[in-house]
Write an enzyme that holds these catalytic residues in place. Structure first.
Site, PDB file in Angstrom:
ATOM      1  N   LYS A 278       7.655 -34.146  19.476  1.00 32.08           N
ATOM      2  CA  LYS A 278       8.312 -33.708  18.248  1.00 32.08           C
ATOM      3  C   LYS A 278       9.813 -33.976  18.330  1.00 32.08           C
ATOM      4  CE  LYS A 278       5.293 -29.716  17.253  1.00 32.08           C
ATOM      5  NZ  LYS A 278       4.800 -30.072  15.920  1.00 32.08           N
ATOM      6  N   ARG A 352      -6.164 -27.952  16.868  1.00 26.12           N
ATOM      7  CA  ARG A 352      -7.584 -28.111  16.517  1.00 26.12           C
ATOM      8  C   ARG A 352      -8.398 -28.557  17.727  1.00 26.12           C
ATOM      9  NH1 ARG A 352      -5.881 -32.514  12.179  1.00 26.12           N
ATOM     10  NH2 ARG A 352      -4.047 -31.179  12.344  1.00 26.12           N
TER      11      ARG A 352
HETATM   12  N1  BES Z   1       1.894 -26.243  15.739  1.00 25.37           N
HETATM   13  C1  BES Z   1       1.948 -27.326  14.837  1.00 25.37           C
HETATM   14  C2  BES Z   1       1.928 -26.865  13.371  1.00 25.37           C
HETATM   15  C3  BES Z   1       3.129 -26.094  12.892  1.00 25.37           C
HETATM   16  C4  BES Z   1       4.136 -26.744  12.211  1.00 25.37           C
HETATM   17  C5  BES Z   1       3.216 -24.729  13.061  1.00 25.37           C
HETATM   18  C6  BES Z   1       5.224 -26.035  11.739  1.00 25.37           C
HETATM   19  C7  BES Z   1       4.301 -24.017  12.594  1.00 25.37           C
HETATM   20  C8  BES Z   1       5.296 -24.673  11.922  1.00 25.37           C
HETATM   21  C9  BES Z   1       0.765 -28.252  15.047  1.00 25.37           C
HETATM   22  O1  BES Z   1       0.284 -28.342  16.336  1.00 25.37           O
HETATM   23  C10 BES Z   1       1.183 -29.615  14.652  1.00 25.37           C
HETATM   24  O2  BES Z   1       2.027 -30.166  15.321  1.00 25.37           O
HETATM   25  N2  BES Z   1       0.591 -30.160  13.594  1.00 25.37           N
HETATM   26  C11 BES Z   1       0.903 -31.446  13.136  1.00 25.37           C
HETATM   27  C12 BES Z   1      -0.394 -32.164  12.851  1.00 25.37           C
HETATM   28  C13 BES Z   1      -0.236 -33.638  12.598  1.00 25.37           C
HETATM   29  C14 BES Z   1       0.239 -34.343  13.839  1.00 25.37           C
HETATM   30  C15 BES Z   1      -1.570 -34.199  12.146  1.00 25.37           C
HETATM   31  C16 BES Z   1       1.721 -31.303  11.855  1.00 25.37           C
HETATM   32  O3  BES Z   1       1.444 -30.384  11.074  1.00 25.37           O
HETATM   33  O4  BES Z   1       2.660 -32.070  11.674  1.00 25.37           O
HETATM   34 MN    MN Z   2       1.320 -29.837  17.469  1.00 21.37          MN
END
Ligand code: BES
Ligand code: MN
Ligand code: ZN
Length: 499
Positions: A278, A352
């Site tokens: 990230k 997931r």
């Molecule tokens: N933990 C994150 C989701 C999240 C985002 C929680 C902002 C709280 C605040 C999750 O693991 C994630 O990174 N999701 C990605 C999925 C994508 C790579 C398909 C996302 O939402 O960008």
């Molecule tokens: Mn994530």
């Protein structure tokens, strides 16, 4: 903090502060305060006039009538218009009144509840929730002299008009206290930095709520045991981290209960994104990515105290998501406990992946229903904003019941469609599915992925708490930081499923 209920006749000690409520546009505070001090009306009227207090929401009036009978200070909290009144208004007003009491160093307060149609028990509960949640602070890492958590406020008494309402108040205050403390435990866990809040720490915290009660038992599985259970998905995410994973199974047993509910929480103690790392601003708050599991732990603390007649499993697979030398990679194929395989498209869609094993484990227990809570998708925050959780499920009745439990708790849930036509987005050429369907409909494809790990005959609901798990700005009864979202909703729900 201590909450007690007293009737006027037995009101022994004079309160330092009297807490009242007022509806907007009414010329007197609401509730049965006449027996307390018949001349209060006049004093209120002149103070309200001086301070331009009209009973609007988010407003309070504090005054110090020299000749008032027992109390030396009176705090009146605005409830807004009477026709819009409900438990949530009261919760918010109570939080504000409690904060006023804290800044005035009040040690004990006497509350007179509003005079409104509705459930006296629920109103007493709402006030206690507002007070405890409204005074919450996370001060663990502040050096210097430690203030007491609630300032000087030690005792809050409720004045009941009759023996019958005294009983309702007593039950409401007890429930409110249990639910609010459980929410504060969840807040503490979410606020704890990932430096200390590791998978092992989280498992220890789960163990802590089983101490001193025989109603809750726990099994904690280490890495070898996780491998033996064939949880290849959880292990895949854990591979890049120096911290070992833990799999936790809490079990609350209620003698004679006919229904069993399994609760599953996402437990990523830090989500760096893994190799699909990230950017810094997206990583900033990712210590909160275990808020689902933190809610499960809070809920179990409360179950041990409330003892509702429903059996409950609490399940989470805890790990960090890190980009270490052994980290799982894009196009890897992982195999979950139920034998289904997934192709990794994005290592940041790790929630997931870990939930695949937790849900498979939950389904094997053959509960009557499964509810998972997860900070799963940024897409859900884009769709619903920071205060509303998304809910998707395979049985409308379950979704509806959860929605009404949330309404009662003053938490917000909005249903998104679990549309099968989107399954094509996560189809894989090499495995049973892909772990990401791309940006569009991200919350829906994530839920469709999870659904593959729950047996069809078990009603299942998925709650995406990515937005509400953490608040950037302080709300009416929450400071910035972990919110403890869904703890009170799920406890309300479980109590509605007693049999
Ligand atoms: N933990 C994150 C989701 C999240 C985002 C929680 C902002 C709280 C605040 C999750 O693991 C994630 O990174 N999701 C990605 C999925 C994508 C790579 C398909 C996302 O939402 O960008
Ligand atoms: Mn994530
Ligand atoms: Zn995550």
């Amino acid at each position: 903090m201590k909450f007690t209920v007293e009737q006027h006749a037995t009101l022994r000690r004079a309160p330092e502060t009297l807490v009242l409520f007022a509806f907007e546009g009414e010329d007197r505070p609401t509730g049965a305060w006449e027996s307390f001090d018949a001349s209060l009306q006049r004093k209120f009227a002149s103070a309200a006039k001086n301070e331009d207090f009209t009973g609007k929401e988010k407003s309070t009036l504090t005054f110090y009538p020299a000749d008032v009978k027992p109390a030396k200070r009176i705090v009146v909290a605005g409830l807004g218009k009477r026709d819009k009144f409900g438990g949530e208004r009261l919760r918010r007003a109570a939080a504000l009144a409690a904060q006023r009491c804290r800044s005035a160093s009040v040690a004990n307060a006497l509350v007179i509840l509003p005079d409104a149609t509705g459930d006296a028990r629920a109103y007493a509960q709402a006030v206690v929730e507002g007070v405890v949640l409204g005074l919450y602070e996370f001060k663990k890492y502040k050096s210097g002299p430690k203030d007491k958590p609630n300032g000087k406020l030690e005792q809050v008494r409720f004045l009941a008009g009759s023996a019958k309402s005294a009983r309702a108040y007593a039950e409401g205050t007890r429930r409110g206290d249990v639910l609010a403390r459980a929410t504060c435990l969840t807040r503490d866990l979410v606020n704890e930095p990932a430096l200390t809040c590791t998978p092992r720490f989280l498992a220890e915290q789960a163990r802590a709520v089983t101490r001193g009660t025989r109603s809750v038992s726990i099994k904690v599985f280490d890495e070898d045991q996780i491998r033996r259970m064939k949880m290849g998905a959880l292990l895949g995410v854990a591979a890049g981290s120096a911290e070992p994973p833990r799999f936790v199974h809490l079990h609350y047993r209620a003698p004679g209960a006919r229904r069993t509910v399994a609760l599953v929480g996402k437990a990523i103690t830090f989500d760096s994104g893994g190799l699909c790392i990230k950017p810094a601003d997206g990583m900033l708050n990712m210590k909160n990515d275990m808020a689902g599991a933190a809610a499960v732990i809070g809920i179990f603390q409360a179950l041990a105290e409330l003892r509702p007649k429903v059996n409950v499993h609490g399940i989470f697979g805890a790990t960090e998501n890190m980009p270490g030398g052994r980290a799982y990679k894009t196009r890897d194929v992982l195999s979950a406990m139920n034998g289904k395989t997934m192709e990794i498209i994005n290592t940041d869609a790790e929630g997931r992946v870990t939930l695949a094993d937790s849900l498979s484990y939950a389904a094997k227990l053959k509960p009557d229903e499964i509810i998972d809570m997860a900070t799963l998708t940024g897409a859900c925050v884009v769709a619903l904003g920071p205060e509303i959780s998304g809910i998707l499920g395979t049985q409308q009745d379950l979704v509806n019941r959860l929605a009404s439990a949330a309404r009662e708790a003053g938490e917000k849930l909005w249903q998104l469609p679990l549309d099968e036509d989107y399954w094509d987005m996560i189809k894989s050429d090499v495995a049973d599915m892909k772990n990401s369907g791309g940006r569009f409909g991200g919350s829906i494809t994530a839920a469709l992925f999870l659904k593959e790990f729950v047996d069809k005959e078990i009603p299942w609901a998925h709650i995406d708490i990515a937005g509400p798990a953490l608040s950037d700005q302080a709300g009416p009864y929450k400071p910035a930081g972990g919110t403890g979202v869904m703890v009170r909703t799920i406890l309300n729900y479980l109590e509605s499923r007693e049999s």
